[in-house]
Enzyme design. Sequence first.
Site, short mmCIF file in Angstrom:
data_model
loop_
_atom_site.label_atom_id
_atom_site.label_comp_id
_atom_site.label_asym_id
_atom_site.label_seq_id
_atom_site.Cartn_x
_atom_site.Cartn_y
_atom_site.Cartn_z
N ARG A 51 -7.79 5.39 -1.38
CA ARG A 51 -6.67 5.12 -0.48
C ARG A 51 -7.18 4.27 0.68
NH1 ARG A 51 -3.86 5.88 -4.09
NH2 ARG A 51 -2.20 7.40 -4.38
N ASP A 71 -19.19 15.94 -2.86
CA ASP A 71 -17.86 16.53 -2.86
C ASP A 71 -17.92 17.92 -2.23
OD1 ASP A 71 -15.38 17.74 -3.61
OD2 ASP A 71 -15.13 16.26 -5.21
N THR A 131 1.44 9.66 -10.68
CA THR A 131 0.20 9.15 -10.10
C THR A 131 -0.76 10.31 -9.85
OG1 THR A 131 1.12 9.43 -7.87
CG2 THR A 131 1.36 7.26 -8.87
N HIS A 184 -4.23 -2.84 -5.22
CA HIS A 184 -4.02 -1.43 -5.57
C HIS A 184 -3.63 -1.33 -7.04
CE1 HIS A 184 -2.49 2.74 -4.04
NE2 HIS A 184 -2.97 2.83 -5.27
N GLU A 207 -0.60 -0.66 3.37
CA GLU A 207 0.00 -1.44 2.27
C GLU A 207 1.52 -1.36 2.39
OE1 GLU A 207 -1.44 0.26 -1.37
OE2 GLU A 207 -3.53 -0.06 -0.84
N1 LIG Z 1 -6.50 2.68 -6.69
C1 LIG Z 1 -5.80 3.32 -7.58
O1 LIG Z 1 -5.06 2.71 -8.34
C2 LIG Z 1 -5.93 4.79 -7.70
C3 LIG Z 1 -6.29 5.58 -6.62
N2 LIG Z 1 -6.44 6.92 -6.75
C4 LIG Z 1 -6.83 7.70 -5.58
O2 LIG Z 1 -8.08 8.31 -5.86
C5 LIG Z 1 -8.01 9.67 -5.47
C6 LIG Z 1 -8.92 10.49 -6.35
O3 LIG Z 1 -8.37 10.57 -7.65
P1 LIG Z 1 -8.80 11.74 -8.65
O4 LIG Z 1 -10.25 11.72 -8.87
O5 LIG Z 1 -7.90 11.63 -9.82
O6 LIG Z 1 -8.44 13.02 -7.79
P2 LIG Z 1 -9.07 14.46 -7.90
O7 LIG Z 1 -8.22 15.35 -7.08
O8 LIG Z 1 -9.34 14.81 -9.31
O9 LIG Z 1 -10.50 14.32 -7.17
C7 LIG Z 1 -10.65 14.12 -5.80
C8 LIG Z 1 -11.93 14.82 -5.38
O10 LIG Z 1 -12.20 14.48 -4.02
C9 LIG Z 1 -12.75 15.62 -3.41
N3 LIG Z 1 -12.69 15.55 -1.96
C10 LIG Z 1 -11.66 15.88 -1.15
N4 LIG Z 1 -12.02 15.70 0.14
C11 LIG Z 1 -13.29 15.24 0.13
C12 LIG Z 1 -14.20 14.85 1.15
N5 LIG Z 1 -13.88 14.90 2.45
N6 LIG Z 1 -15.43 14.41 0.78
C13 LIG Z 1 -15.79 14.34 -0.53
N7 LIG Z 1 -14.97 14.72 -1.53
C14 LIG Z 1 -13.73 15.14 -1.22
C15 LIG Z 1 -11.95 16.78 -4.00
O11 LIG Z 1 -12.62 18.00 -3.85
C16 LIG Z 1 -11.80 16.34 -5.44
O12 LIG Z 1 -12.81 16.88 -6.27
C17 LIG Z 1 -6.53 10.06 -5.59
O13 LIG Z 1 -6.20 11.09 -4.72
C18 LIG Z 1 -5.83 8.78 -5.24
O14 LIG Z 1 -5.56 8.76 -3.85
C19 LIG Z 1 -6.30 7.55 -7.96
C20 LIG Z 1 -5.94 6.83 -9.06
C21 LIG Z 1 -5.64 5.41 -9.00
O1 LIG Z 2 -2.49 7.30 -9.16
C1 LIG Z 2 -2.61 6.93 -7.98
O2 LIG Z 2 -2.86 7.71 -7.05
C2 LIG Z 2 -2.47 5.50 -7.65
O3 LIG Z 2 -2.88 5.05 -6.63
C3 LIG Z 2 -1.82 4.64 -8.68
O4 LIG Z 2 -2.62 4.10 -9.62
C4 LIG Z 2 -1.04 3.55 -8.06
O5 LIG Z 2 0.23 3.99 -8.12
P1 LIG Z 2 1.50 3.07 -7.91
O6 LIG Z 2 1.40 2.56 -6.53
O7 LIG Z 2 1.51 2.06 -8.95
O8 LIG Z 2 2.60 4.01 -8.03
#
Ligand SMILES: NC(=O)C1=CN([C@@H]2O[C@H](COP(=O)(O)OP(=O)(O)OC[C@H]3O[C@@H](n4cnc5c(N)ncnc54)[C@H](O)[C@@H]3O)[C@@H](O)[C@H]2O)C=CC1
Ligand SMILES: O=C(O)C(=O)[C@H](O)COP(=O)(O)O
Length: 376
Positions: free
Chosen positions: A208, A147, A67, A254, A237
Amino acid sequence: MQIYCEDSLLYAREFFADWGQLHFFSGRTVTPSQLKDADILLVRSTTRVDAEMLSHCPNLKYVGTATAGTNHLDIQALKSRGIAYGSAAGCNAIAVAEYVVSALFALAQTQGWQLLDKQVGIVGAGHVGSQLHNKLSALGIRTLLCDPPLAAQGDKRTIVDMDAIMACDIISLHVPLVEQGPYSTRGLFGPQRLAQLSDNQVLINACRGEVVDNQALLALYRQGRKFTTVLDVWENEPDILTDLLPYVALASAHIAGHTLEGKARGTWMLYQQVGELLSLPVELPLEAVLPDPELAAMTIDEVEQAQLAKLVFGVYDIRQDDQLFKTQVSQPGQFEYIRKHYAIRREFAALQVSAGNSVLKKAICGLGFASKAANS
Ligand SMILES: NC(=O)C1=CN([C@@H]2O[C@H](COP(=O)(O)OP(=O)(O)OC[C@H]3O[C@@H](n4cnc5c(N)ncnc54)[C@H](O)[C@@H]3O)[C@@H](O)[C@H]2O)C=CC1
Ligand SMILES: O=C(O)C(=O)[C@H](O)COP(=O)(O)O
């Protein structure tokens, strides 16, 4: 080698079976003693890997999460045990960005907007935020990026503050869950910030659940506030605040990152990491496991919102997820059930689009679709 793997890792058998004995477990219910023989532990976000769990696993050499988010791993505990660890940063960034694009087209239909009139504030300009920015920019939709951590590291893009974000028509959250420190994100949208939203603004949370205070959101809706929310993620969740459901325009379990490609890429990234760590042969490319898409090619002759919406919904229609979620999630166990039995969803790139001219082709490709040659 004993490889323990959360049962939701797509294609784990294809990538890991040759390297050792595979054991599958269920993320939410696994107990530390079940993992005691593990050399390698592969998880997704529903397995908590903490000091207590690690203390039962004397042989562990590597923990990987397929993830983007890592808030379910106790990184300090892993470091202090000297266990290598890794995540799949960016594996599902396209999927989440496309979830948001589908949400925007769906809201545009129900609320009668022209998307080109809207400005989108993206909080978190990492993998997901950047993908979203690129896709929206390809359509000519204005975006702002916020950011502060990246700005402090010298990111060259224009980065705005939260005040500028709060003035946007649509605010989309893509930050990790950070519990402490100057850039903490827990409750980033707490009672005060939520109360600043006007009735014609939209808040999207696909990062999240804990980044938005769900009780505060409910309290504002019960006071009669009318701003629009799209929620893929929820506090606590799978035991979410179901009282919120009637107020949320688009709601899901999610699954924003759950494209076939996003999940497969996550497992494949861990395959690369374990191969490198243990000097094992990494021979299977990601493409070898992905099935051909079953989507027909489509044609578009104008950059016009209704035509673009057809393309987007042809690959992914968020309204179907919303309907399923709202009708089922209040029954016990359904949050997890919906996630585990999620329908196959492809990325936009799985759809070949014939576009009438080069301007159109650029926009369509920028949005992520594959371009079909005019004479094929
Ligand atoms: N709903 C879902 O299925 C998914 C949820 N996610 C969530 O989305 C988040 C982001 O994913 P990515 O972009 O891949 O991560 P990433 O790490 O590439 O980007 C996150 C960005 O948020 C910035 N950041 C941190 N604290 C901050 C703040 N207080 N204010 C503004 N920016 C801030 C960081 O500097 C970073 O550039 C993940 O950590 C995960 O929790 C990610 C993929 C799937
Ligand atoms: O990559 C993340 O961060 C996510 O939130 C996933 O897309 C969701 O992960 P699973 O709950 O399916 O493991």
